[in-house]
Design a protein around this motif. Structure first.
Motif, PDB file in Angstrom:
ATOM      1  N   PRO A 444       0.578  -1.133  -0.109  1.00 61.22           N
ATOM      2  CA  PRO A 444      -0.109  -0.146  -0.014  1.00 61.22           C
ATOM      3  C   PRO A 444       0.885   1.370  -0.129  1.00 61.22           C
ATOM      4  O   PRO A 444       1.968   1.370   0.493  1.00 61.22           O
ATOM      5  CB  PRO A 444      -1.008  -0.127   1.316  1.00 61.22           C
ATOM      6  CG  PRO A 444      -0.794  -1.458   1.819  1.00 61.22           C
ATOM      7  CD  PRO A 444       0.714  -2.042   1.306  1.00 61.22           C
ATOM      8  N   VAL A 505       4.504  -4.943  -4.293  1.00 57.88           N
ATOM      9  CA  VAL A 505       3.282  -5.171  -3.298  1.00 57.88           C
ATOM     10  C   VAL A 505       3.851  -5.903  -2.043  1.00 57.88           C
ATOM     11  O   VAL A 505       4.524  -6.880  -1.976  1.00 57.88           O
ATOM     12  CB  VAL A 505       2.282  -6.018  -3.894  1.00 57.88           C
ATOM     13  CG1 VAL A 505       1.109  -6.262  -2.970  1.00 57.88           C
ATOM     14  CG2 VAL A 505       1.775  -5.285  -5.288  1.00 57.88           C
ATOM     15  N   THR A 507       2.017  -6.652   0.614  1.00 64.31           N
ATOM     16  CA  THR A 507       0.826  -7.511   1.324  1.00 64.31           C
ATOM     17  C   THR A 507      -0.081  -7.793   0.188  1.00 64.31           C
ATOM     18  O   THR A 507      -0.614  -7.061  -0.319  1.00 64.31           O
ATOM     19  CB  THR A 507       0.069  -6.617   2.357  1.00 64.31           C
ATOM     20  OG1 THR A 507       0.987  -6.041   3.219  1.00 64.31           O
ATOM     21  CG2 THR A 507      -0.854  -7.540   3.029  1.00 64.31           C
ATOM     22  N   ARG A 508      -0.262  -9.413   0.291  1.00 61.14           N
ATOM     23  CA  ARG A 508      -1.127  -9.882  -0.721  1.00 61.14           C
ATOM     24  C   ARG A 508      -2.395  -9.600  -0.075  1.00 61.14           C
ATOM     25  O   ARG A 508      -2.939  -9.715   1.135  1.00 61.14           O
ATOM     26  CB  ARG A 508      -1.042 -11.197  -0.604  1.00 61.14           C
ATOM     27  CG  ARG A 508      -1.861 -12.114  -1.432  1.00 61.14           C
ATOM     28  CD  ARG A 508      -1.460 -13.447  -1.714  1.00 61.14           C
ATOM     29  NE  ARG A 508      -2.316 -14.392  -2.223  1.00 61.14           N
ATOM     30  CZ  ARG A 508      -3.264 -15.232  -2.030  1.00 61.14           C
ATOM     31  NH1 ARG A 508      -3.544 -15.401  -0.632  1.00 61.14           N
ATOM     32  NH2 ARG A 508      -4.148 -16.002  -2.964  1.00 61.14           N
ATOM     33  N   GLY A 509      -3.316  -8.992  -0.930  1.00 61.39           N
ATOM     34  CA  GLY A 509      -4.847  -8.742  -0.616  1.00 61.39           C
ATOM     35  C   GLY A 509      -5.751  -8.076  -1.518  1.00 61.39           C
ATOM     36  O   GLY A 509      -5.368  -7.969  -2.983  1.00 61.39           O
ATOM     37  N   TYR A 511      -7.396  -4.496  -2.736  1.00 61.01           N
ATOM     38  CA  TYR A 511      -7.248  -3.006  -2.872  1.00 61.01           C
ATOM     39  C   TYR A 511      -8.211  -2.326  -3.159  1.00 61.01           C
ATOM     40  O   TYR A 511      -8.826  -2.745  -4.481  1.00 61.01           O
ATOM     41  CB  TYR A 511      -5.849  -3.016  -3.432  1.00 61.01           C
ATOM     42  CG  TYR A 511      -4.797  -3.282  -2.615  1.00 61.01           C
ATOM     43  CD1 TYR A 511      -3.893  -2.560  -1.712  1.00 61.01           C
ATOM     44  CD2 TYR A 511      -4.003  -4.571  -2.778  1.00 61.01           C
ATOM     45  CE1 TYR A 511      -2.766  -2.906  -1.042  1.00 61.01           C
ATOM     46  CE2 TYR A 511      -3.135  -4.913  -2.053  1.00 61.01           C
ATOM     47  CZ  TYR A 511      -2.355  -4.225  -1.062  1.00 61.01           C
ATOM     48  OH  TYR A 511      -1.077  -4.525  -0.566  1.00 61.01           O
ATOM     49  N   GLN A 558      -7.179  -7.488  -6.799  1.00 57.65           N
ATOM     50  CA  GLN A 558      -6.686  -8.601  -5.829  1.00 57.65           C
ATOM     51  C   GLN A 558      -4.990  -8.232  -6.476  1.00 57.65           C
ATOM     52  O   GLN A 558      -4.884  -8.407  -7.555  1.00 57.65           O
ATOM     53  CB  GLN A 558      -6.789  -9.950  -5.914  1.00 57.65           C
ATOM     54  CG  GLN A 558      -6.146 -10.836  -5.042  1.00 57.65           C
ATOM     55  CD  GLN A 558      -6.721 -12.097  -4.918  1.00 57.65           C
ATOM     56  OE1 GLN A 558      -7.930 -12.400  -4.832  1.00 57.65           O
ATOM     57  NE2 GLN A 558      -5.741 -13.305  -4.916  1.00 57.65           N
ATOM     58  N   THR A 561       1.810 -10.364  -3.775  1.00 59.56           N
ATOM     59  CA  THR A 561       3.221  -9.725  -3.253  1.00 59.56           C
ATOM     60  C   THR A 561       4.206  -9.924  -4.197  1.00 59.56           C
ATOM     61  O   THR A 561       3.945 -10.727  -5.294  1.00 59.56           O
ATOM     62  CB  THR A 561       3.513 -10.558  -2.070  1.00 59.56           C
ATOM     63  OG1 THR A 561       3.588 -11.887  -2.230  1.00 59.56           O
ATOM     64  CG2 THR A 561       2.771 -10.363  -0.789  1.00 59.56           C
ATOM     65  N   LEU A 592      -5.244  -0.875   1.087  1.00 57.27           N
ATOM     66  CA  LEU A 592      -5.556  -2.353   1.515  1.00 57.27           C
ATOM     67  C   LEU A 592      -6.782  -2.302   2.120  1.00 57.27           C
ATOM     68  O   LEU A 592      -6.990  -2.044   3.233  1.00 57.27           O
ATOM     69  CB  LEU A 592      -4.592  -3.098   2.321  1.00 57.27           C
ATOM     70  CG  LEU A 592      -4.624  -4.287   2.693  1.00 57.27           C
ATOM     71  CD1 LEU A 592      -4.455  -5.299   1.562  1.00 57.27           C
ATOM     72  CD2 LEU A 592      -3.663  -4.875   3.826  1.00 57.27           C
ATOM     73  N   THR A 593      -7.754  -3.277   1.672  1.00 59.97           N
ATOM     74  CA  THR A 593      -9.103  -3.380   2.244  1.00 59.97           C
ATOM     75  C   THR A 593      -9.659  -4.984   2.745  1.00 59.97           C
ATOM     76  O   THR A 593     -10.229  -4.853   3.731  1.00 59.97           O
ATOM     77  CB  THR A 593     -10.274  -3.131   1.187  1.00 59.97           C
ATOM     78  OG1 THR A 593     -10.131  -3.946  -0.040  1.00 59.97           O
ATOM     79  CG2 THR A 593     -10.056  -1.655   0.640  1.00 59.97           C
ATOM     80  N   ASN A 595      -6.906  -8.044   4.062  1.00 59.94           N
ATOM     81  CA  ASN A 595      -5.573  -8.885   3.945  1.00 59.94           C
ATOM     82  C   ASN A 595      -5.605 -10.367   3.700  1.00 59.94           C
ATOM     83  O   ASN A 595      -6.279 -10.982   4.137  1.00 59.94           O
ATOM     84  CB  ASN A 595      -4.947  -8.664   5.385  1.00 59.94           C
ATOM     85  CG  ASN A 595      -3.207  -8.977   5.344  1.00 59.94           C
ATOM     86  OD1 ASN A 595      -2.907  -9.891   4.542  1.00 59.94           O
ATOM     87  ND2 ASN A 595      -2.426  -8.264   6.160  1.00 59.94           N
TER      88      ASN A 595
END
Length: 768
Positions: A444, A505, A507-509, A511, A558, A561, A592-593, A595
Motif C-alpha cells: 500500500p 506489493v 501485502t497480498r490482498g 485493494y 487483488q 506480493t 488495502l481493504t 489482507n
C-alpha cells in the motif's frame, strides 16, 4: 501556471479507421528463418462458405475473381500463381529430408499454390495434385520430433522450425480442398487427425538454445523467439482447423506469457534491439516477429486480440517495424559488429511489412511492398499475399475489433532517430523507478502520477507528441502541469497515451485504487493494467475546474506480493471533451481493504530449487490459502483413503498405496497457495508428480499473480500410479527472494473426467 488553453497546441495523431481481418498467407524467408501459410477458422456463415475455410472466406475468393480483370496488380499476381501451379503439376515434392528450410518448404508451397489455383479456377487437375502432396505428407508415420535418431528427418535442431514453418501451409491447402469431390470424408478425417497429432507432439517440445547477449542481459533464449514462434503458429493453426480448443488456448497462452514477454515487454528482445542495445539477435528477432504477426492475425479471426495499436505490445511492435522500415527503405545500416556486414535486407523482412500494413494501415508499408512484388511473384512467394490483401475490404463494418476513436489515417509511432556513421551497440537503456532511491513504489502507498518510470518513449511511457506542454518537472514528452505550489499533475492526456510504474506489493490482498483527478467538462476513460492484464477502469468526472482535484475509487482489485508493473492507459475521450483531452491525474493511492496474507505450512517457505509437497500449501484458510468447492476432506468423508493431515481445512488430502501423501479429489476452479523462497536468480524448470485413472484436468501455475506455465494430467490407466509431468513452457525466469506460487485447477473443455475430478498431485519440483 500554464493556461489550459495551451492544450490546443497538440494535434491528435489520428488512428486507423477500421481493420478488415484479412490473411497473411505463405511467409517464406531465407535459411535463417521461417516460411509458412497462416490459417484460421471460417468467419462467414455456412451459406457463404461452400468449403471449411480456416483462414479465408468464400467472399475472399470471390473478391479475387472479381478483380482479376480490373486490377492490374491482382491480374499479374493471379497469372504468376497459375504459371507456378502449372509448373507444380509436373513436380515431385517430398516434405522430409535435408536440413535446409527452403528444401523442406517445397511441398508446402506447392500444395498451397495448387489448392488456391483450384479454388480460383475450379480446375480439378490442380486439386488432384494438391491432394496427392497433402496425402503423401500426412500419411507419414513420424511426426515432429527432436529425436535425431529418426530416419529421413532434418536435424533435431531444425525439426521444430521445419514443422512449425511448413505444416500450416499444408493445413491451408487441405482446407481449400474441402469442396473437391475427389477428397473423401475418410481422407479428410485422416488428414485432420495427423495435423492434430502433429500439433500435440509439438506442444511437448521446446527449442532451448541460449546464447550470451550483450550489454548486461544475462541470456537470450532463442527457444522463446524464432523457433518457438513458428511452432506455436503450427499449434494454433491446427487447433483452429481441427476445432481443438485446447490447442488454440495453449497457443494464446504461450503468445501472451512467453513470446510477448520475451519480445515486447520493457526489456524484450525486439525493444532492446531497436533501442540499439544489442545486434546479435537481429535475424532471430525479425523472424520471430513474422511468426508473431501470423499468430495475431489468426487469433483476431477468432475474436481474440493478442496485440493491437491499443496496447503497449502493439505500440512497441509498430515502433520496431518503423525502425526496420528505415533500413528496408534504403537507409544504411549504421552498426558495427555481427551485423556490420549483414544489414537488414528487404528480402528478409517483407512479410512483416505485408502484415504491418494489415494491422496499422500504414501506407508507407504498402508502397514499399509494391516496389518488390514483381521480384517475389517470380518465386511464387508473395502471390497469395497479394491476392488476398489487395482484394479484401479493409473497411468491413462487421469486423468485431474496431479501433476507437474511429477516424481516418494511419497511426504513426514515435520514430527512433537513426545514428550517423558506424557505431557499436550502446549500453543498456536503464528502466527504473523515478525516485531518489531507485526502488519500486511500495503498495500500500501513494504514487505521484508524474513519477512514472525512467526508460524513454515506448518503454516507460507513450505520448502522442514530442513536447512537455506544461514544461515542468521532467524532460520527457509527457505533459506535466504545475497546478499549484509544489504539486504537479499529468495533463493534456490524449487517447492511446500511457504511463508505466514499477511497484512492489508488500501485502497480498484486496485493494482499492484511488486516482486523484480533475477536469472541467467531459473527460475520458482509463484502464489500469497490472503485468499486462487490465484489472480495473475509471472515468475522470467533471470537477468543474481544471485544478479541482477529487478522489475516485476503483475497488476490489487483488494484488499478489512481489514486483509488478503498473500501467495507466488512456483509452478514449468522452463526447464533448475539451479539445479531445481526457483529464488531469495527480496521483494514485493504493488502500488495502482485505489482507490475504498467508504463512508457510512449515517453519519457513519452501526452498527453490527443490520439491514442494502438494499437501503443504500455506496456512490462511478458505479463500486465502486455498479454495475448495466443498467443506471437509472428501477423501475422508467418502472413505477414499483420506487422512486428517490438515484438521479443520477443506482440501482433500489422502495417502496412496505407495505411502505417498497427495492432494486429490480436485475439482474445477479449486486452487492452492504456496510461499516459496528462490535462492538465486536464474532459469528454472517446473514439473509435477501426478497421476489419475482416466482423463485429468489442466493446472495453471501462477507466480506472484502471473501465469508462468501449466501442465495437464492425462490417463495413466490405474490409481496410485504417478509420473513426472513437465510444465509448459518448461523454463521460466525467477528472481532471488520470496514469492507466492498458486496452483489453479481447470476442467478441459469437452473432456469427460471421472466424477468431474481432475487428478491427484503428490508434489511439484522447481529445478535448475
Amino acid at each position: 501556471m500554464i493556461e489550459k488553453t495551451s492544450k490546443q497546441l497538440i494535434t491528435f495523431m489520428t488512428i486507423v479507421s477500421s481493420f478488415m481481418i484479412v490473411a497473411l498467407s505463405l511467409l517464406f524467408i531465407d535459411s535463417y528463418g521461417s516460411k509458412t501459410a497462416s490459417d484460421n477458422r471460417k468467419s462467414a456463415s455456412a451459406a457463404q462458405n461452400t468449403g471449411n475455410y480456416v483462414l479465408y472466406t468464400q467472399t475472399d475468393i470471390d473478391n479475387i475473381k472479381a478483380q482479376i480483370n480490373s486490377n492490374t496488380t491482382i491480374k499479374n499476381a493471379y497469372n504468376d500463381l497459375i504459371t507456378k501451379a502449372n509448373e507444380d503439376l509436373n513436380g515431385s515434392f517430398h516434405f522430409y529430408g535435408g536440413t535446409s528450410h527452403t528444401a523442406n518448404s517445397q511441398a508446402s508451397r506447392a500444395a498451397l499454390r495448387l489448392a488456391l489455383a483450384y479454388r480460383l479456377t475450379g480446375d480439378t487437375q490442380y486439386a488432384s495434385k494438391a491432394k496427392s502432396v497433402v496425402m503423401t505428407v500426412t500419411s507419414a508415420s513420424t511426426m515432429v520430433t527432436d529425436d535425431p535418431s529418426i530416419p529421413d528427418k532434418a536435424t533435431a535442431s531444425d525439426s521444430l522450425l521445419l514443422y512449425g514453418v511448413d505444416t500450416p501451409g499444408m493445413i491451408l491447402a487441405a482446407d481449400f480442398l474441402d469442396t473437391y469431390p475427389g477428397f473423401n470424408s475418410s481422407e479428410k478425417q485422416s488428414v485432420k487427425d495427423w495435423f492434430n497429432a502433429t500439433a500435440r507432439s509439438a506442444m511437448t517440445l521446446h527449442y532451448n538454445t541460449k546464447v550470451q547477449a550483450e550489454a548486461g542481459r544475462e541470456y537470450m533464449d532463442l527457444g522463446f523467439t524464432n523457433y518457438n514462434s513458428w511452432r506455436v503458429v503450427l499449434i494454433m493453426t491446427a487447433g483452429i482447423y481441427t476445432k481443438d480448443s485446447e490447442l488454440f488456448n495453449f497457443a494464446v497462452s504461450y503468445f501472451k506469457n512467453s513470446l510477448m514477454e520475451e519480445m515486447f515487454n520493457s526489456l524484450g528482445v525486439a525493444v532492446w534491439e531497436v533501442r540499439r542495445i544489442t545486434t546479435k539477435t537481429y535475424y532471430y528477432s525479425h523472424y520471430t516477429i513474422s511468426g508473431m504477426l501470423q499468430l495475431i492475425i489468426l487469433a483476431r479471426k477468432q475474436g481474440v486480440d493478442l496485440a493491437s495499436y491499443k496496447n503497449s505490445a502493439g505500440a512497441n511492435l509498430k515502433t520496431v517495424l518503423d525502425y526496420y522500415y528505415q533500413f528496408a527503405n534504403g537507409t544504411p545500416w549504421p552498426y558495427e559488429g555481427i551485423e556490420g556486414s549483414n544489414p537488414p535486407k528487404y528480402s528478409d523482412v517483407w512479410e512483416n511489412f505485408e502484415a504491418g500494413y494489415f494491422m496499422y494501415k500504414d501506407s508507407r508499408y504498402n508502397t514499399l511492398i509494391n516496389s518488390y512484388r514483381p521480384t517475389y511473384w517470380r518465386s511464387g512467394i508473395m502471390t497469395p499475399n497479394t491476392l488476398f490483401f489487395l482484394s479484401s475490404d479493409f473497411n468491413n463494418p462487421s469486423n468485431p475489433i474496431t479501433p476507437n476513436p474511429t477516424t481516418t489515417g494511419a497511426p504513426t509511432a514515435t520514430p527512433i532517430p537513426v545514428p550517423t556513421g558506424r557505431i557499436n551497440p550502446s549500453p543498456r537503456l536503464p528502466i527504473s523507478p523515478y525516485n531518489s532511491t531507485g526502488t519500486p513504489w511500495a503498495i500500500p502507498g501513494t504514487i505521484e502520477a508524474e513519477s512514472f518510470d525512467n526508460g524513454g518513449v515506448g518503454i516507460a511511457y507513450y505520448d502522442t507528441d514530442s513536447d512537455n506542454i506544461g514544461g515542468a518537472y521532467r524532460s520527457t514528452s509527457i505533459d506535466i502541469d504545475p497546478y499549484s505550489n509544489g504539486n504537479y499533475s499529468v495533463a493534456w492526456i490524449r487517447p492511446t497515451e500511457w504511463l508505466r510504474y514499477s511497484v512492489f506489493v508488500q501485502t497480498r490482498g484486496i485493494y482499492d485504487i484511488k486516482p486523484r483527478v480533475a477536469f472541467k467538462g467531459p473527460a475520458g476513460n482509463f484502464d489500469i493494467e497490472i503485468d499486462g492484464k487490465v484489472v480495473g477502469s475509471f472515468t475522470i468526472p467533471d470537477t468543474k475546474e481544471f485544478s479541482a482535484f477529487t478522489d475516485i475509487t476503483v475497488g476490489n482489485i487483488q494484488l499478489e506480493t512481489g514486483y509488478h508493473v503498473l500501467r495507466i492507459i488512456a483509452v478514449s475521450a468522452n463526447e464533448g471533451s475539451y479539445d479531445g483531452l481526457m483529464g488531469d491525474i495527480d496521483k494514485f493511492t493504493f488502500v488495502l481493504t482485505k489482507n490475504l496474507s498467508t504463512s508457510p505450512n512449515t517453519q519457513s517457505p519452501a526452498a527453490v530449487p527443490g520439491k514442494i509437497e502438494a499437501e503443504n500449501f500455506d496456512r490462511g484458510g478458505e479463500g486465502i490459502a486455498y479454495h475448495d468447492t466443498k467443506t471437509g476432506n472428501e477423501l475422508v468423508i467418502q472413505n477414499k483413503g483420506g487422512i486428517d493431515y490438515r484438521p479443520g481445512e477443506g482440501v482433500d488430502i489422502g495417502k496412496n498405496a505407495n505411502g505417498a501423501t497427495y492432494v486429490g479429489w480436485i475439482e474445477n476452479t479449486e486452487w492452492l497457495v504456496y510461499t516459496i523462497n528462490v535462492t538465486e536468480d536464474g532459469y528454472y524448470h517446473l514439473s509435477a508428480q501426478a497421476g489419475f485413472n482416466g482423463a485429468g484436468g489442466s493446472f495453471d501455475l501462477e507466480i506472484d499473480g502471473k501465469t508462468q506455465g501449466h501442465f495437464t494430467i492425462r490417463d495413466l490407466g490405474a490409481w496410485d500410479i504417478y509420473t513426472t509431468i513437465p510444465a509448459w513452457p518448461p523454463y521460466i525466469r525467477l528472481t532471488k527472494g520470496t514469492h507466492t506460487l498458486r496452483l489453479i485447477a481447470k476442467q478441459r473443455p469437452g473432456v469427460s473426467t471421472y466424477q468431474n475430478l481432475l487428478g491427484d498431485i503428490d508434489y511439484f519440483e522447481i529445478s535448475k
